[in-house]
Design a protein around this motif. Structure first.
Motif, mmCIF file in Angstrom:
data_model
loop_
_atom_site.group_PDB
_atom_site.id
_atom_site.type_symbol
_atom_site.label_atom_id
_atom_site.label_comp_id
_atom_site.label_asym_id
_atom_site.label_seq_id
_atom_site.Cartn_x
_atom_site.Cartn_y
_atom_site.Cartn_z
ATOM 1 N N ASN A 50 -14.113 41.320 49.566
ATOM 2 C CA ASN A 50 -12.949 42.109 49.142
ATOM 3 C C ASN A 50 -11.695 41.269 49.345
ATOM 4 O OD1 ASN A 50 -14.840 44.236 48.932
ATOM 5 N ND2 ASN A 50 -14.422 44.871 51.027
ATOM 6 N N VAL A 51 -11.056 40.872 48.290
ATOM 7 C CA VAL A 51 -10.007 39.858 48.389
ATOM 8 C C VAL A 51 -8.701 40.321 47.743
ATOM 9 C CG1 VAL A 51 -11.681 37.967 48.412
ATOM 10 C CG2 VAL A 51 -10.748 38.764 46.219
ATOM 11 N N PRO A 52 -7.587 39.650 48.059
ATOM 12 C CA PRO A 52 -6.351 39.936 47.329
ATOM 13 C C PRO A 52 -6.525 39.549 45.868
ATOM 14 C CG PRO A 52 -6.088 37.997 48.724
ATOM 15 C CD PRO A 52 -7.397 38.619 49.090
ATOM 16 N N ASN A 103 0.143 40.689 55.160
ATOM 17 C CA ASN A 103 0.001 41.551 53.990
ATOM 18 C C ASN A 103 -0.710 42.829 54.412
ATOM 19 O OD1 ASN A 103 -0.542 42.801 51.559
ATOM 20 N ND2 ASN A 103 -1.540 41.054 50.605
ATOM 21 N N THR A 104 0.041 43.894 54.533
ATOM 22 C CA THR A 104 -0.527 45.158 55.016
ATOM 23 C C THR A 104 -1.466 45.806 54.007
ATOM 24 O OG1 THR A 104 1.431 46.342 54.190
ATOM 25 C CG2 THR A 104 1.457 45.621 56.501
ATOM 26 N N ASN A 105 -1.549 45.262 52.796
ATOM 27 C CA ASN A 105 -2.491 45.783 51.809
ATOM 28 C C ASN A 105 -3.922 45.325 52.073
ATOM 29 O OD1 ASN A 105 -0.411 47.011 50.311
ATOM 30 N ND2 ASN A 105 0.002 45.114 49.194
ATOM 31 N N LEU A 106 -4.078 44.348 52.949
ATOM 32 C CA LEU A 106 -5.390 43.746 53.169
ATOM 33 C C LEU A 106 -6.077 44.343 54.390
ATOM 34 C CD1 LEU A 106 -4.599 39.960 52.522
ATOM 35 C CD2 LEU A 106 -5.377 41.704 50.883
ATOM 36 N N VAL A 107 -7.370 44.601 54.247
ATOM 37 C CA VAL A 107 -8.215 45.036 55.352
ATOM 38 C C VAL A 107 -9.235 43.935 55.607
ATOM 39 C CG1 VAL A 107 -9.874 46.754 56.155
ATOM 40 C CG2 VAL A 107 -7.917 47.468 54.752
ATOM 41 N N GLN A 108 -9.313 43.505 56.863
ATOM 42 C CA GLN A 108 -10.208 42.399 57.217
ATOM 43 C C GLN A 108 -11.677 42.804 57.027
ATOM 44 O OE1 GLN A 108 -11.146 39.329 57.318
ATOM 45 N NE2 GLN A 108 -9.594 38.697 58.845
ATOM 46 N N GLY A 154 6.872 39.382 43.355
ATOM 47 C CA GLY A 154 6.984 40.801 43.680
ATOM 48 C C GLY A 154 6.341 41.129 45.008
ATOM 49 N N SER A 155 5.795 42.338 45.107
ATOM 50 C CA SER A 155 5.190 42.791 46.355
ATOM 51 C C SER A 155 3.885 42.056 46.612
ATOM 52 C CB SER A 155 4.938 44.296 46.283
ATOM 53 O OG SER A 155 4.091 44.599 45.182
ATOM 54 N N ASN A 156 3.410 42.205 47.830
ATOM 55 C CA ASN A 156 2.149 41.581 48.199
ATOM 56 C C ASN A 156 1.023 42.085 47.293
ATOM 57 O OD1 ASN A 156 2.962 39.967 50.364
ATOM 58 N ND2 ASN A 156 2.867 41.684 51.794
ATOM 59 N N PRO A 157 0.065 41.227 47.004
ATOM 60 C CA PRO A 157 -1.042 41.659 46.145
ATOM 61 C C PRO A 157 -1.898 42.719 46.815
ATOM 62 C CG PRO A 157 -1.487 39.501 47.085
ATOM 63 C CD PRO A 157 -0.054 39.816 47.408
ATOM 64 N N GLN A 158 -2.473 43.576 45.990
ATOM 65 C CA GLN A 158 -3.407 44.578 46.470
ATOM 66 C C GLN A 158 -4.779 43.940 46.694
ATOM 67 O OE1 GLN A 158 -2.693 47.890 47.143
ATOM 68 N NE2 GLN A 158 -0.544 47.329 46.744
ATOM 69 N N PHE A 214 1.100 34.083 46.686
ATOM 70 C CA PHE A 214 1.215 35.300 47.457
ATOM 71 C C PHE A 214 2.366 35.231 48.460
ATOM 72 C CE2 PHE A 214 -2.301 36.135 45.201
ATOM 73 C CZ PHE A 214 -3.526 35.740 45.680
ATOM 74 N N ASN A 215 3.024 36.350 48.660
ATOM 75 C CA ASN A 215 4.129 36.422 49.611
ATOM 76 C C ASN A 215 3.602 36.619 51.026
ATOM 77 O OD1 ASN A 215 6.013 36.290 47.522
ATOM 78 N ND2 ASN A 215 5.861 38.487 47.164
ATOM 79 N N SER A 216 2.481 36.044 51.300
ATOM 80 C CA SER A 216 1.878 36.166 52.619
ATOM 81 C C SER A 216 1.498 34.770 53.060
ATOM 82 C CB SER A 216 0.658 37.076 52.532
ATOM 83 O OG SER A 216 -0.215 36.627 51.529
ATOM 84 N N CYS A 217 0.428 34.633 53.772
ATOM 85 C CA CYS A 217 -0.009 33.305 54.199
ATOM 86 C C CYS A 217 -0.133 32.370 53.008
ATOM 87 C CB CYS A 217 -1.360 33.415 54.912
ATOM 88 S SG CYS A 217 -2.226 31.864 55.146
ATOM 89 N N VAL A 218 -0.817 32.838 51.982
ATOM 90 C CA VAL A 218 -1.006 32.007 50.801
ATOM 91 C C VAL A 218 0.317 31.788 50.089
ATOM 92 C CG1 VAL A 218 -2.242 31.800 48.625
ATOM 93 C CG2 VAL A 218 -3.360 32.848 50.565
ATOM 94 N N GLY A 219 1.223 32.764 50.176
ATOM 95 C CA GLY A 219 2.490 32.645 49.486
ATOM 96 C C GLY A 219 3.407 31.596 50.069
ATOM 97 N N ASP A 220 3.145 31.180 51.310
ATOM 98 C CA ASP A 220 3.988 30.159 51.917
ATOM 99 C C ASP A 220 3.598 28.762 51.491
ATOM 100 O OD1 ASP A 220 4.071 32.027 55.005
ATOM 101 O OD2 ASP A 220 5.416 32.087 53.278
#
Length: 555
Positions: free
Chosen positions: A180-182, A546-551, A192-196, A21-27
């Motif tokens: 509810n997860v990526p 990742n702005t696609n994620l809701v906590q 590509g873009s961040n996962p939904q 993932f291009n977010s926390c996990v993506g690093d």
């Protein structure tokens, strides 16, 4: 198949970072073992190379680093011990419950049993990262196999199905722990873009379909340590067991259907004499069709050296006045995990599973930071089934020499003799971790009958087979509580308890109280905690990037 962790580096996995993932996990990155072999195009030149690639998906359940306990972990920024898959899962599934307390002061570790973690908790983040690292790894293996010239070969298709099953196991943990997860699969765009984000209910439906298809492609009698139909059916049974939690609609009938499919494969319940064999150093002898263990994670004292898995369980459960060699270890344990008095009280004196160490231990947990406050639990050991050490030394030889050394540390002859008896015995167990067992299948069938009202199954009879094997009497008409308590006794420390308490609505409510639940040591006082703790939060760093994620609600 015992994958040699030291040999997995034949195929470099640096390319896996591209799909994370291009977010926390993506690093998170995978360090290539051989810098001269850093691309899949150079290495994936034959079927055996893909087998080596698949091996990484299995080994990532065992170790945090392909270089052993001294190597850099796969995931940067996370301690290699805390971030090991099985240890992270144990923390999530056992520490918040009545089955386990831990006495250490490592960062926020005590918040897990206290049911008061936050979205930035390092241990929750470690589990989250490890689960999604594993999913991404399996996705990439599937992707590489799909691009191979011989991808349609039967062997290659089996490899792909195995990676798919291992991904299914991690998505099972994801839906259970985080809701509810990526979401990404092998068809997701690389880099590509961040996962939904996928809803829990939608992930449930996707995973059911995925595992149904996967099961048809897996062997009924797989090689040791590899995924087969039994593993896929277990994932499906677990999904349907918890369908009310995951999808909002209980479906015990489908759970029973898959339980029966597992039994039809030919797995057998071990005898009472063989029960302890499932949790000792040679438990690979009871793995596979014809035995009880359906799928286990490989561990040994040479190839899986690390501070997670059964290394963590056996060492952390050893302390106080316990003799380390009686647990099959070559040195002193870590003195960390014990059980609550409420868990102890579930066992009768006749129950063979009540393997508590009580010498010098108090039953009540007055001081959670003191290992001797609370009974120790010796279910998992590094002894062979016959009671000997992994090097063949008999305990009848070791014990008097060790006692002589303890009585007189200056006795050089006794010390030399003890050193020889403990040669090649260290703190890294050979005890595999049993992820799925037939006993769980029997108890799921019982729940399907008693709680789910499914007719035409022999769940109660199976339930009593489990009890009778343990040396306790049958229950003619078991209640819902009887089912839950039997699961606690039989499956303790096998990473099922939190899920069970959530399903029975007892993890956060005042319907069941145990020592230090919600950091409340007054067991006599009803004490509920916020219902948000039925789920763990998504890693806060992932949500922020990742702005696609809701906590998850409440965090």
């Amino acid at each position: 198949m015992k994958f040699n962790i030291k040999k997995i580096g034949i195929v470099s996995l640096s390319f896996a970072a591209a799909v994370l993932f291009n977010s926390c996990v993506g690093d998170l990155d995978v360090t290539p073992i051989d810098p001269n072999l850093d691309t899949p195009e150079k290495m994936l030149t034959g079927t055996e190379a893909y087998n080596q690639l698949l091996a990484k998906c299995y080994s990532a359940l065992s170790v945090s680093s392909p270089d052993g306990e001294s190597g850099d972990p796969d995931i940067s920024g996370i301690d290699g011990g805390f971030g090991q898959y099985l240890r992270a899962l144990f923390y999530m599934q056992e520490l918040p419950t009545d089955e386990c307390v831990i006495g250490w002061n490592d960062q926020t570790i005590k918040d897990l049993h206290g049911l008061q973690w936050t979205s930035s908790d390092v241990f929750v983040s470690a589990a989250y990262s490890r689960v999604f690292y594993q999913i991404s790894l399996c996705n990439e293996v599937m992707r590489q196999i799909g691009k191979a010239p011989n991808s349609s070969d039967a062997t290659m298709q089996q490899y792909r199905a195995e990676a798919r099953a291992l991904r299914g196991l991690s998505y099972l943990h994801a839906i259970d722990l985080f809701g509810n997860v990526p979401f990404m699969d092998e068809n997701s765009e690389v880099g590509g873009s961040n996962p939904q984000q996928i809803s829990r209910a939608d992930l449930f439906n996707w995973l059911v379909k995925d595992m149904e298809e996967c099961a048809e492609q897996l062997p009924a009698n797989p090689e040791k340590y590899r995924a087969g139909k039994g593993m896929a059916y277990m994932i499906l049974a677990k999904l349907y067991l918890n369908a009310g939690v995951y999808s909002g609609t209980p479906n015990y009938a489908k759970c029973a259907e898959y339980c029966k499919k597992i039994i039809d494969l030919g797995y057998k319940l071990e005898s009472s004499n063989n029960y302890a064999k499932m949790f000792c150093a040679d438990n690979d002898q009871v793995l596979g069709v014809g035995h009880e263990i359906i799928f286990s994670v490989y561990q040994d004292h040479i190839n899986t050296q690390g501070y997670g898995g059964t290394t963590f369980i056996v060492n952390a459960a050893t302390g106080g006045t316990m003799a380390y060699y009686e647990m099959g270890l070559g040195g002193n344990g870590w003195g960390g995990i014990r059980v609550t008095p409420e868990f102890v009280d579930k066992f009768s004196a006749a129950d063979r599973r009540a393997t508590f160490f009580t010498d010098g231990q108090s039953k009540e947990i007055e001081d959670i930071g003191n290992f001797q406050s609370g009974y120790a639990f010796t279910k998992f050991t590094n002894l062979k089934a016959d009671g000997s050490l992994i090097n063949g030394s008999k305990m009848s030889d070791v014990r008097p020499v060790a006692e002589a050394v303890a009585a007189d540390p200056t006795d050089k002859d006794a010390a030399a003799r003890l050193k020889e008896l403990l040669k090649d015995v260290n703190s890294f167990p050979d005890t595999d971790f049993p992820v799925f067992r037939l006993a769980d299948v029997y108890l799921m069938l019982a729940e399907c009958q008693v709680v789910g009202g499914v007719s035409g199954i022999d769940g109660v009879a199976k339930f009593n087979e489990i009890r009778n094997r343990a040396g306790i009497s049958s229950i003619t008409n078991p209640t819902k509580q009887d089912i839950l308590d039997e699961r606690a006794r039989e499956l303790a420390w096998e990473c099922h308890r939190r899920s069970d308490l959530v399903r029975f609505n007892l993890l956060t409510t005042s319907g069941y109280i145990w020592a230090h639940k919600g950091m409340n040591s007054n067991v006599g006082t009803a004490h509920a905690v916020d219902s948000k703790y039925n789920l763990f939060p998504l890693a806060s760093s992932d949500v922020m990037s990742n702005t696609n994620l809701v906590q998850n609600t409440g965090y």
